[in-house]
Design a protein around this motif. Structure first.
Motif, PDB file in Angstrom:
ATOM      1  N   ILE A 236       0.845  -1.198   0.000  1.00 61.22           N
ATOM      2  CA  ILE A 236       0.000   0.000   0.000  1.00 61.22           C
ATOM      3  C   ILE A 236       0.877   1.245   0.000  1.00 61.22           C
ATOM      4  N   CYS A 237       1.930   1.199   0.809  1.00 63.77           N
ATOM      5  CA  CYS A 237       2.882   2.310   0.856  1.00 63.77           C
ATOM      6  C   CYS A 237       3.530   2.528  -0.513  1.00 63.77           C
ATOM      7  N   LEU A 238       3.921   1.456  -1.202  1.00 59.00           N
ATOM      8  CA  LEU A 238       4.539   1.573  -2.526  1.00 59.00           C
ATOM      9  C   LEU A 238       3.569   2.178  -3.541  1.00 59.00           C
ATOM     10  N   GLU A 239       2.306   1.749  -3.491  1.00 57.98           N
ATOM     11  CA  GLU A 239       1.318   2.283  -4.427  1.00 57.98           C
ATOM     12  C   GLU A 239       1.159   3.793  -4.247  1.00 57.98           C
ATOM     13  N   LYS A 240       1.184   4.252  -3.000  1.00 54.80           N
ATOM     14  CA  LYS A 240       1.088   5.689  -2.743  1.00 54.80           C
ATOM     15  C   LYS A 240       2.354   6.408  -3.182  1.00 54.80           C
ATOM     16  N   HIS A 241       3.514   5.758  -3.046  1.00 57.62           N
ATOM     17  CA  HIS A 241       4.757   6.347  -3.554  1.00 57.62           C
ATOM     18  C   HIS A 241       4.697   6.531  -5.070  1.00 57.62           C
ATOM     19  N   MET A 242       4.090   5.571  -5.780  1.00 58.41           N
ATOM     20  CA  MET A 242       3.951   5.696  -7.228  1.00 58.41           C
ATOM     21  C   MET A 242       3.098   6.920  -7.577  1.00 58.41           C
ATOM     22  N   PHE A 243       2.045   7.144  -6.794  1.00 54.61           N
ATOM     23  CA  PHE A 243       1.185   8.308  -7.016  1.00 54.61           C
ATOM     24  C   PHE A 243       1.966   9.604  -6.782  1.00 54.61           C
ATOM     25  N   PHE A 244       2.733   9.647  -5.696  1.00 53.24           N
ATOM     26  CA  PHE A 244       3.548  10.824  -5.406  1.00 53.24           C
ATOM     27  C   PHE A 244       4.583  11.049  -6.499  1.00 53.24           C
ATOM     28  N   ALA A 245       5.227   9.955  -6.955  1.00 52.62           N
ATOM     29  CA  ALA A 245       6.250  10.086  -7.998  1.00 52.62           C
ATOM     30  C   ALA A 245       5.651  10.642  -9.279  1.00 52.62           C
ATOM     31  N   ALA A 246       4.429  10.241  -9.616  1.00 51.76           N
ATOM     32  CA  ALA A 246       3.777  10.762 -10.814  1.00 51.76           C
ATOM     33  C   ALA A 246       3.439  12.239 -10.646  1.00 51.76           C
ATOM     34  N   LEU A 247       2.921  12.623  -9.469  1.00 49.04           N
ATOM     35  CA  LEU A 247       2.598  14.027  -9.215  1.00 49.04           C
ATOM     36  C   LEU A 247       3.852  14.904  -9.272  1.00 49.04           C
ATOM     37  N   LEU A 248       4.975  14.367  -8.802  1.00 42.94           N
ATOM     38  CA  LEU A 248       6.210  15.136  -8.725  1.00 42.94           C
ATOM     39  C   LEU A 248       7.118  14.921  -9.934  1.00 42.94           C
ATOM     40  N   GLU A 249       6.638  14.118 -10.912  1.00 46.45           N
ATOM     41  CA  GLU A 249       7.358  13.864 -12.168  1.00 46.45           C
ATOM     42  C   GLU A 249       8.742  13.280 -11.905  1.00 46.45           C
ATOM     43  N   ARG A 250       8.781  12.212 -11.097  1.00 41.04           N
ATOM     44  CA  ARG A 250      10.041  11.582 -10.735  1.00 41.04           C
ATOM     45  C   ARG A 250       9.983  10.078 -10.967  1.00 41.04           C
ATOM     46  N   THR A 251      11.140   9.470 -11.205  1.00 37.96           N
ATOM     47  CA  THR A 251      11.278   8.019 -11.269  1.00 37.96           C
ATOM     48  C   THR A 251      11.349   7.471  -9.850  1.00 37.96           C
ATOM     49  N   LEU A 252      10.641   6.369  -9.611  1.00 35.82           N
ATOM     50  CA  LEU A 252      10.609   5.791  -8.263  1.00 35.82           C
ATOM     51  C   LEU A 252      11.735   4.773  -8.097  1.00 35.82           C
ATOM     52  N   ILE A 253      12.496   4.907  -6.996  1.00 39.00           N
ATOM     53  CA  ILE A 253      13.563   3.965  -6.664  1.00 39.00           C
ATOM     54  C   ILE A 253      13.034   2.995  -5.613  1.00 39.00           C
ATOM     55  N   LEU A 254      12.986   1.706  -5.952  1.00 40.96           N
ATOM     56  CA  LEU A 254      12.531   0.706  -4.996  1.00 40.96           C
ATOM     57  C   LEU A 254      13.595   0.479  -3.924  1.00 40.96           C
ATOM     58  N   PRO A 255      13.195   0.149  -2.702  1.00 41.02           N
ATOM     59  CA  PRO A 255      14.170  -0.025  -1.611  1.00 41.02           C
ATOM     60  C   PRO A 255      15.061  -1.246  -1.824  1.00 41.02           C
ATOM     61  N   SER A 256      16.185  -1.231  -1.160  1.00 42.01           N
ATOM     62  CA  SER A 256      17.107  -2.367  -1.173  1.00 42.01           C
ATOM     63  C   SER A 256      16.541  -3.499  -0.310  1.00 42.01           C
ATOM     64  N   PRO A 257      16.766  -4.767  -0.700  1.00 42.88           N
ATOM     65  CA  PRO A 257      16.342  -5.889   0.153  1.00 42.88           C
ATOM     66  C   PRO A 257      17.004  -5.874   1.525  1.00 42.88           C
ATOM     67  N   LYS A 258      18.121  -5.186   1.662  1.00 46.50           N
ATOM     68  CA  LYS A 258      18.786  -5.071   2.958  1.00 46.50           C
ATOM     69  C   LYS A 258      18.076  -4.071   3.871  1.00 46.50           C
ATOM     70  N   PHE A 259      17.186  -3.280   3.279  1.00 43.02           N
ATOM     71  CA  PHE A 259      16.434  -2.288   4.044  1.00 43.02           C
ATOM     72  C   PHE A 259      14.967  -2.684   4.163  1.00 43.02           C
ATOM     73  N   ASP A 260      14.428  -3.380   3.168  1.00 41.22           N
ATOM     74  CA  ASP A 260      13.004  -3.687   3.050  1.00 41.22           C
ATOM     75  C   ASP A 260      12.871  -5.092   2.477  1.00 41.22           C
ATOM     76  N   TYR A 261      11.662  -5.457   2.032  1.00 41.66           N
ATOM     77  CA  TYR A 261      11.448  -6.756   1.412  1.00 41.66           C
ATOM     78  C   TYR A 261      12.087  -6.812   0.026  1.00 41.66           C
ATOM     79  N   GLN A 262      12.313  -8.032  -0.454  1.00 47.56           N
ATOM     80  CA  GLN A 262      12.843  -8.223  -1.797  1.00 47.56           C
ATOM     81  C   GLN A 262      11.650  -8.276  -2.751  1.00 47.56           C
ATOM     82  N   TYR A 263      11.248  -7.111  -3.230  1.00 48.88           N
ATOM     83  CA  TYR A 263      10.002  -6.994  -3.986  1.00 48.88           C
ATOM     84  C   TYR A 263      10.021  -7.760  -5.303  1.00 48.88           C
TER      85      TYR A 263
END
Length: 568
Positions: A236-263
């Motif tokens: 859910i958090c990632l989906e909202k990040h995608m929305f923010f990235a689109a509003l701010l015209e930015r590419t989204l960087i997914l987190p590292s597996p050492k910091f978060d899940y291995q998506y």
């Protein structure tokens, strides 16, 4: 939105309308003779199509059915009748007949109450349409023009089912006393699909939806950070990040597996970029390769005020251990730190506060962010793309789920997410508890089973065997047990999960949780657990894939548990 911490087979915390075709032959069939309780499907269809003006006449006819019992209804203590039913000893045919008649009388009383309630709704609807004041100080809810006929059909079918129970109750004693009498099932087994109403039909996806283009500026990135809860919360958090990235015209960087899940083990990352036709998401490894040893978050602009960016010291330490240097942490709305409820924001609030020319920015965890909720939650999400949904299970998980369905479930099954682990305390802390005793849960499940007419239930649960065994013993409809099917442990004999193990994904708890979600998303009808983000993610997939049903609902929707323990 609550955090989800389920485990086990659901480790954390799915078709077309069925149209009944009536053959029209040139030669007219001979007229049928109907039994006293039998209802002509064509006649019912004709009456239903006339709307509520015709429905009132039909209801009046139905109301006359139990008229012979009205005298008994007003002068008999039904509490005593009910007790008498349980006290009768069925030793003789006469006792059996008496017991069945008392049970039928009790059911007829319930039918009369239901019909009167439906009658009052039609009166209220007529008064509302004519502008006449209602005589009742608190009129029952009226039916609007868009849903009135469908709701009326559903209510009438409920009465047909109840009528079926009454017939079975009356005929049961005769069958026991005389083996030559035909089985109740032979006479009352009505095929409800013949009435032209598919109660559990699929929810139609909207033809149009509100969507914005995601066109990232060159060399401008948003660093996704999700820390609250487990995988479902993070999605859910990632989906909202995608929305923010689109509003701010930015590419989204997914987190590292050492910091978060291995998506990339559970999500189809390439699918996301293919949906948008451009590179909108990159992995942490891609970002690391691009920046070499100069990885930096230039601005840490916090959406959440307390704690700042919803990032604690442990997560800040993990970011630094990844070789990321951090800029100054700024809180956009410091006044939110004093509020327990997040203020609702709109897209303009985000572009006004977070637009920046810095190369890499981060806004922290967005799980609790309340921004354009209806827009974000619509089927397919808030962004313009060519797919049904962008965040979906990997191809391997999807194929494995399909193979499981083909092996064990078939095309018509109910999926049940029965969340139990840690849910007792979580639910009882809420204003309205969502933790139901097993017998009550079984009754609620059976109501959905009867509407859906599905032969099996897929059970996604973290409950102990003591609970699921009891639940299985009570999920019985018309003396037939409805199997509760769970994913079996892996064995080399069965091949439905071979793809997972061939690709070294077998045994991964996050993969198994996503597999559970995918199986549930493929179901005909879904029963979820209120307050669970695991359930929320399944519902998101069902809305996007077009598999959501009009019978989808949380377990025991609209009910409170019939027993609630005190708080410790």
């Amino acid at each position: 939105m609550a955090r989800d911490h389920s485990s086990g087979s659901s480790s954390e915390d799915e078709e077309e309308d069925l149209h009944s075709l009536i053959p029209q032959n040139e030669t007219k069939p001979p007229p049928r003779r109907f039994a006293s309780f039998e209802i002509d499907a064509n006649a019912l269809k004709s009456r239903l199509s006339r709307g509520f003006s015709g429905s009132r006449r039909y209801l009046l006819a139905l109301l006359l059915l139990p008229v012979i019992f009205i005298f008994v209804y007003f002068f008999v203590d039904f509490g005593r009748v009910s007790r008498a039913v349980s006290a009768v000893r069925a030793d003789t045919p006469a006792d059996l007949m008496r017991e069945s008649e008392l049970h039928a009388l009790f059911l007829l009383r319930n039918q009369q109450v239901s019909l009167l309630r439906l009658w009052n709704r039609t009166l209220a609807a007529e008064q509302s349409g004519s502008g006449k004041p209602s005589l009742s100080p608190s009129p029952p809810p009226t039916l609007n023009s868009n849903s009135s006929l469908e709701e009326f059909r559903s209510a009438v079918l409920d009465q047909i089912r109840l009528n079926k129970q009454i017939q079975k109750a009356l005929l049961s004693s005769h069958r026991a006393g005389n083996a030559s009498v035909e089985s109740p099932e032979d006479n009352v087994g009505l095929d409800l699909s013949g009435f032209g109403v598919d109660i559990c039909k699929k929810v139609e996806r909207p033809v149009e939806r509100r969507a914005i283009e995601w066109r990232p500026r060159k060399d401008r990135f948003l660093f996704a950070i999700c820390t609250s809860g487990q995988m479902s919360n993070h999605l859910i958090c990632l989906e909202k990040h995608m929305f923010f990235a689109a509003l701010l015209e930015r590419t989204l960087i997914l987190p590292s597996p050492k910091f978060d899940y291995q998506y990339d083990r559970v999500l189809d990352i390439n699918h996301i970029n293919e949906c948008f036709g451009r590179k909108v998401v990159i992995t942490f490894d891609e970002f690391s390769e691009m920046k070499k040893k100069s990885m930096r978050i230039d601005r840490f602009i916090c959406y959440m005020a307390s704690p700042p960016c919803y990032v604690d010291d442990e997560h800040l330490k993990k970011l630094k251990n990844l070789g990321i240097s951090l800029g100054k942490i700024d809180v956009v709305w410091p006044e939110d730190a004093k509020s327990k409820v997040q203020k609702q924001r709109v897209a303009g609030d985000i572009t006004g506060k977070f637009l920046s020319n810095d190369e890499v920015i981060a806004v922290g965890d967005l799980f609790y962010a309340d921004v354009e909720d209806e827009w974000v939650m619509q089927p397919g999400g808030p962004l313009a793309h060519k797919c049904k949904t962008t965040l979906q299970p990997s191809r391997i998980i999807l194929l494995t789920a399909q193979r499981f369905v083909q092996t064990f479930l078939g095309g018509n099954f109910i999926a049940l997410h029965f969340r139990r682990h840690g849910f007792l305390k979580f639910c009882n802390a809420k204003d309205e508890s969502c933790f139901y005793p097993v017998p009550q849960a079984a009754e609620c499940i059976l109501r959905v089973v009867e509407k859906a007419n599905a032969p099996v239930i897929y059970l996604s649960t973290d409950a102990a065997d003591s609970e699921t065994n009891l639940l299985q013993s009570m999920v019985v409809l018309n003396e037939k047990t409805i199997p509760l099917i769970k994913r079996p442990d892996h064995t080399s004999v069965e091949k439905w999960d071979a793809l997972l193990y061939r690709n070294r994904l077998g045994g991964d708890t996050q993969v198994e949780a996503m597999l559970d979600k995918t199986i549930c998303a493929l179901s005909s009808v879904f029963i979820g657990s209120s307050g669970s983000t695991f359930t929320d993610d399944i519902s998101r997939l069902r809305r996007a894939w077009g598999s959501a049903s009009h019978c989808d609902e949380p377990l025991c929707q609209g009910e409170l548990p019939n027993f609630i323990a005190e708080q410790d």
